[in-house]
Design an enzyme around this catalytic site. Structure first.
Site, PDB file in Angstrom:
ATOM      1  N   ASP A 471     -29.049  52.310 -17.762  1.00  0.00           N
ATOM      2  CA  ASP A 471     -29.684  52.743 -16.524  1.00  0.00           C
ATOM      3  C   ASP A 471     -30.778  53.752 -16.859  1.00  0.00           C
ATOM      4  O   ASP A 471     -30.703  54.456 -17.863  1.00  0.00           O
ATOM      5  CB  ASP A 471     -28.661  53.368 -15.573  1.00  0.00           C
ATOM      6  CG  ASP A 471     -29.115  53.286 -14.116  1.00  0.00           C
ATOM      7  OD1 ASP A 471     -28.653  52.357 -13.405  1.00  0.00           O
ATOM      8  OD2 ASP A 471     -29.946  54.118 -13.708  1.00  0.00           O
ATOM      9  N   ASP A 499     -35.300  52.671 -19.790  1.00  0.00           N
ATOM     10  CA  ASP A 499     -36.355  52.435 -18.808  1.00  0.00           C
ATOM     11  C   ASP A 499     -36.885  51.030 -19.068  1.00  0.00           C
ATOM     12  O   ASP A 499     -37.593  50.800 -20.054  1.00  0.00           O
ATOM     13  CB  ASP A 499     -37.464  53.487 -18.995  1.00  0.00           C
ATOM     14  CG  ASP A 499     -38.640  53.243 -18.057  1.00  0.00           C
ATOM     15  OD1 ASP A 499     -38.626  52.222 -17.318  1.00  0.00           O
ATOM     16  OD2 ASP A 499     -39.578  54.055 -18.073  1.00  0.00           O
ATOM     17  N   VAL A 500     -36.519  50.098 -18.182  1.00  0.00           N
ATOM     18  CA  VAL A 500     -36.855  48.696 -18.457  1.00  0.00           C
ATOM     19  C   VAL A 500     -38.359  48.431 -18.415  1.00  0.00           C
ATOM     20  O   VAL A 500     -38.824  47.396 -18.906  1.00  0.00           O
ATOM     21  CB  VAL A 500     -36.126  47.726 -17.482  1.00  0.00           C
ATOM     22  CG1 VAL A 500     -34.630  47.771 -17.696  1.00  0.00           C
ATOM     23  CG2 VAL A 500     -36.485  48.018 -16.027  1.00  0.00           C
ATOM     24  N   SER A 579     -32.348  37.090  -6.163  1.00  0.00           N
ATOM     25  CA  SER A 579     -32.060  37.490  -4.780  1.00  0.00           C
ATOM     26  C   SER A 579     -32.150  36.286  -3.862  1.00  0.00           C
ATOM     27  O   SER A 579     -32.871  35.328  -4.128  1.00  0.00           O
ATOM     28  CB  SER A 579     -33.085  38.538  -4.336  1.00  0.00           C
ATOM     29  OG  SER A 579     -33.016  38.708  -2.932  1.00  0.00           O
ATOM     30  N   TYR A 592     -40.865  43.194  -2.919  1.00  0.00           N
ATOM     31  CA  TYR A 592     -39.553  42.825  -3.448  1.00  0.00           C
ATOM     32  C   TYR A 592     -39.438  41.306  -3.600  1.00  0.00           C
ATOM     33  O   TYR A 592     -39.083  40.789  -4.658  1.00  0.00           O
ATOM     34  CB  TYR A 592     -38.468  43.364  -2.514  1.00  0.00           C
ATOM     35  CG  TYR A 592     -37.062  43.096  -2.991  1.00  0.00           C
ATOM     36  CD1 TYR A 592     -36.459  43.932  -3.928  1.00  0.00           C
ATOM     37  CD2 TYR A 592     -36.322  42.008  -2.502  1.00  0.00           C
ATOM     38  CE1 TYR A 592     -35.169  43.701  -4.373  1.00  0.00           C
ATOM     39  CE2 TYR A 592     -35.031  41.774  -2.940  1.00  0.00           C
ATOM     40  CZ  TYR A 592     -34.452  42.616  -3.870  1.00  0.00           C
ATOM     41  OH  TYR A 592     -33.176  42.377  -4.299  1.00  0.00           O
ATOM     42  N   LYS A 596     -39.058  39.258  -7.049  1.00  0.00           N
ATOM     43  CA  LYS A 596     -37.824  38.508  -7.303  1.00  0.00           C
ATOM     44  C   LYS A 596     -38.126  37.032  -7.563  1.00  0.00           C
ATOM     45  O   LYS A 596     -37.468  36.388  -8.387  1.00  0.00           O
ATOM     46  CB  LYS A 596     -36.855  38.665  -6.127  1.00  0.00           C
ATOM     47  CG  LYS A 596     -36.175  40.029  -6.101  1.00  0.00           C
ATOM     48  CD  LYS A 596     -35.180  40.130  -7.250  1.00  0.00           C
ATOM     49  CE  LYS A 596     -34.589  41.520  -7.403  1.00  0.00           C
ATOM     50  NZ  LYS A 596     -33.678  41.613  -8.550  1.00  0.00           N
ATOM     51  N   SER A 632     -25.553  51.676  -2.639  1.00  0.00           N
ATOM     52  CA  SER A 632     -26.626  50.793  -3.067  1.00  0.00           C
ATOM     53  C   SER A 632     -27.979  51.451  -2.846  1.00  0.00           C
ATOM     54  O   SER A 632     -28.318  51.847  -1.731  1.00  0.00           O
ATOM     55  CB  SER A 632     -26.550  49.489  -2.262  1.00  0.00           C
ATOM     56  OG  SER A 632     -27.789  48.828  -2.328  1.00  0.00           O
TER      57      SER A 632
END
Ligand code: ZN
Length: 704
Positions: A471, A499-500, A579, A592, A596, A632
């Site tokens: 994370d 950190d992606v 998603s 978003y 996705k 969440s």
């Protein structure tokens, strides 16, 4: 160096708090057993055993002479009263009068003598403990004793160190034959302070717990002193394995990150055409181990058997040795492993007729690899097994180095090693554990500290995987690890800051996983953020930020995973957290939904590109996942807007989504987690490029 850890005050306090429940004798027995078990120079992981002879009142009110002896496979360090089952002493002494008895009959007789039929099997050395008349008997596999007794002239070495203080016995198979040999030796001379068993260990005894313990520590200290003096006085051609050039730590770490996945891949055991029994790696790289691994004599030494025979069930008899070049080259590494397995088969064929009934051959794959310049790589089907093998391998390398500096290490011959390795009573110590769905597999979850991430980690733990919680927020990741440990105390877990959106951060996180567990088999790109805005009002930076984390952040993970999967070459699984929005987007949710959709497409590309490696890539389209245990982040962002537009409170919103689904179910993080486990498991071994919905049924989002 061993030290006498006995403290009168602590002993009295311990007895005071335990005597009521178990009696003074057993309390003292527990106290010094734990002292012995706490010193890795004496015993490791279930090694050694102890006993006390005492009197109990049986169910009918009669006094009965018993011996309380350590249960087979129990650990001395954490010994509890249940690990010291009581057996009636008189029938054990009768058994010792027999000339021989078969293993199964012996176990049956021992069980018959137990006062509580529910107790664990007593130690295979129970009869030996019974044969020694003293009240307390202690047995360890002390390194210092093993360095001396594993010499070609081991008996003379022991005699030189101890004079008449001990009896020395040549190696005898543990169990009934050893009990008889010790009983005979004791009859011949009962004045000694201890009995040394060549290639095995040391017994001491006394009429109280402290004297038996004191003798153990004293004799081991004498052996240590004798050995180090002898080594110091030796001149000329002495093999000093642990005295090489200084270790370049940065170089070792960089090489390890490259090499460990290759070796881990090579020692995975093929299962059928599409799977492996993978192993977790525990890497040991203290300076002395790195130096020993770099010494020219190391390859010869690691091919020899263990210091004491009960290590064979944990580490196999010999270790694999790899040169730096072999370890770095996947093909050469696999050839070395194949040659190792061949040698194992030859050893099995040569000795299998020693078993009364021919046993099934064990897999013969190495559990310990010593790599030139890297130290020890220990492997196990679970992290615990890898850790045990690692602890034993460390002590073994050091013990062999000492033995070589003293003279020449000469371990147990292969035939006797075989007897121990395939002795059913010894194998029984390992117990029978059901194989977990993801046993031996290491799973990495990005965004692991989020609500869905937490649920995924829970499911992966439940399936027996080693779990890495990655994370951006290291503190939150560690918090998830702590919570998971509460729920799964035996789990193997690691929190990693990642950190992606930064490839360097991803790579260093992956390296950390490799150095801790050996590699990765299941990757779940799950980190994601959301932003609510119409396209008309979208801030450029907001849009780019969502794309950066959700889309580019998936790319960086897929890229790092692809390299690691290639190095391991043992297939693997990626489950992309996409998603429901991929197929059924929502207004004011453009950043978003677009990110996705792109991420979902990347998953399909990865499925195409990684199929030649046998890596499967599938996508999960979840919807309306509310977390109860971890809040969440997505809903923190989206919820208020949704609640406002629909005039609902939080519970109302949950109910709204539940009622909107075809199945009228509340989708939980564990639903998503269980889907990840299914997709990563053998059950889905013919499935890649698939979209798996976890949304309670949303017709508009059916994959098409
Ligand atoms: Zn032993």
């Amino acid at each position: 160096m061993v030290q006498n850890q006995f403290c009168d005050t602590e002993a009295r306090a311990f007895v005071a708090s335990h005597a009521q429940a178990v009696g003074e004798d057993v309390a003292m027995r527990l106290f010094t057993s734990r002292l012995l078990g706490g010193d890795k120079n004496l015993v490791l992981h279930g090694g050694g055993n102890t006993s006390v002879k005492t009197t109990v009142v049986d169910r009918f009110g009669n006094d009965l002479a018993v011996i309380c002896v350590k249960g087979s496979g129990c650990d001395l360090q954490h010994l509890e009263p249940a690990g010291l089952p009581a057996l009636a002493l008189a029938p054990l002494l009768e058994l010792l009068k027999l000339d021989s008895i078969g293993d199964e009959d012996l176990v049956s007789e021992l069980r018959r003598c137990l006062l509580d039929s529910r107790a664990p099997n007593p130690s295979v050395e129970t009869l030996l403990h019974a044969a020694i008349p003293h009240k307390f008997v202690d047995h360890t596999h002390a390194d210092a004793i093993l360095a001396l007794s594993n010499q070609p002239e081991g008996t003379a070495c022991i005699k030189a160190a101890f004079g008449d203080r001990v009896t020395v016995l040549d190696y005898v198979q543990p169990g009934f034959p050893l009990a008889k040999a010790v009983a005979d030796a004791f009859e011949a001379d009962s004045s000694v302070e201890g009995v040394v068993l060549r290639h095995h260990g040391l017994f001491t005894f006394g009429d109280d717990a402290k004297s038996s313990y004191d003798r153990m520590i004293d004799l081991v200290a004498v052996a240590e002193e004798f050995t180090s003096q002898h080594i110091a006085q030796r001149t000329g051609d002495v093999t000093r394995l642990a005295e090489g050039a200084d270790v370049d730590r940065a170089q070792v770490l960089a090489t390890a990150a490259q090499v460990i996945p290759v070796v881990r891949g090579a020692v995975a055991i093929p299962q059928g055409e599409a799977d492996y029994c993978r192993m977790v790696c525990s890497w040991r790289s203290d300076d002395d181990l790195v130096k020993i691994s770099s010494h020219a004599e190391c390859a010869r030494l690691v091919a020899m058997g263990p210091l004491t025979p009960d290590h064979v069930i944990r580490t196999s008899g010999s270790y694999l040795y790899l040169t730096r070049d072999e370890a770095a080259d996947p093909a050469a590494c696999r050839r070395a492993v194949a040659a190792f397995v061949d040698r194992y088969q030859t050893y099995f064929e040569a000795h299998k007729s020693r078993s009364p009934v021919e046993p099934a051959i064990l897999d013969g794959y190495p559990r310990v690899a010593v790599v030139e310049g890297l130290g020890v790589l220990a492997f196990g089907e679970t992290y615990q097994a890898a850790t045990i093998a690692g602890d034993i391998a460390e002590q073994t390398l050091r013990g062999k180095a000492t033995a070589e500096a003293f003279g020449c290490f000469a371990g147990l011959p292969p035939a006797q090693l075989y007897d121990m390795e395939y002795w059913p009573l010894e194998r029984a110590k390992l117990g029978q554990r059901p194989v977990a769905t993801l046993q031996g597999q290491i799973a990495l979850v990005t965004g692991g500290a989020g609500a869905i991430g937490f649920g995924v980690c829970q499911s992966l733990c439940a399936a027996g995987a080693v779990v890495v919680v990655a994370d951006l927020n290291q503190v939150a990741a560690q918090g998830v690890v702590d919570r998971l440990f509460e729920e799964y105390p035996d789990a193997a877990l690691l929190a990693v800051a990642m950190d992606v959106t930064d490839p360097d951060s991803v790579q260093s996180g992956m390296d950390q996983v490799v150095l801790t567990f050996g590699g990765v088999d299941v990757v779940v790109p799950n980190a994601g953020i959301a932003h609510v805005s119409s396209l008309r009002d979208m801030g450029s930076e907001d849009f780019k930020r969502v794309i950066d984390v959700n889309l580019f952040g998936t790319m960086t993970i897929l890229q790092a995973a692809a390299k690691l999967f290639e190095a391991q070459d043992t297939r693997g699984s990626i489950v992309v957290q996409a998603s429901k929005n991929v197929f059924s987007p929502g207004a004011s949710f453009g950043a978003y939904s677009a990110s996705k959709a792109g991420q979902h497409q990347l998953g399909k590309i990865a499925a195409l590109e990684l199929a030649p490696l046998g890596v499967r890539v599938n996508m999960i389209n979840a919807d309306a996942v509310f977390g109860d245990q971890v809040r969440s982040g997505l809903w923190e962002e989206v919820g208020p807007d949704r609640m406002k537009s629909r005039g609902l409170d939080e519970q109302g919103l949950k109910d709204f989504y539940r009622d909107r689904s075809l199945l009228k179910v509340t989708v939980t993080p564990r639903h998503v987690g269980d889907a990840v486990v299914f997709l990563a498991s053998d059950a889905a071994s013919a499935t890649t490029g698939m979209t798996f919905t976890v949304d309670g049924g949303v017709a508009a989002a059916f994959p098409r």
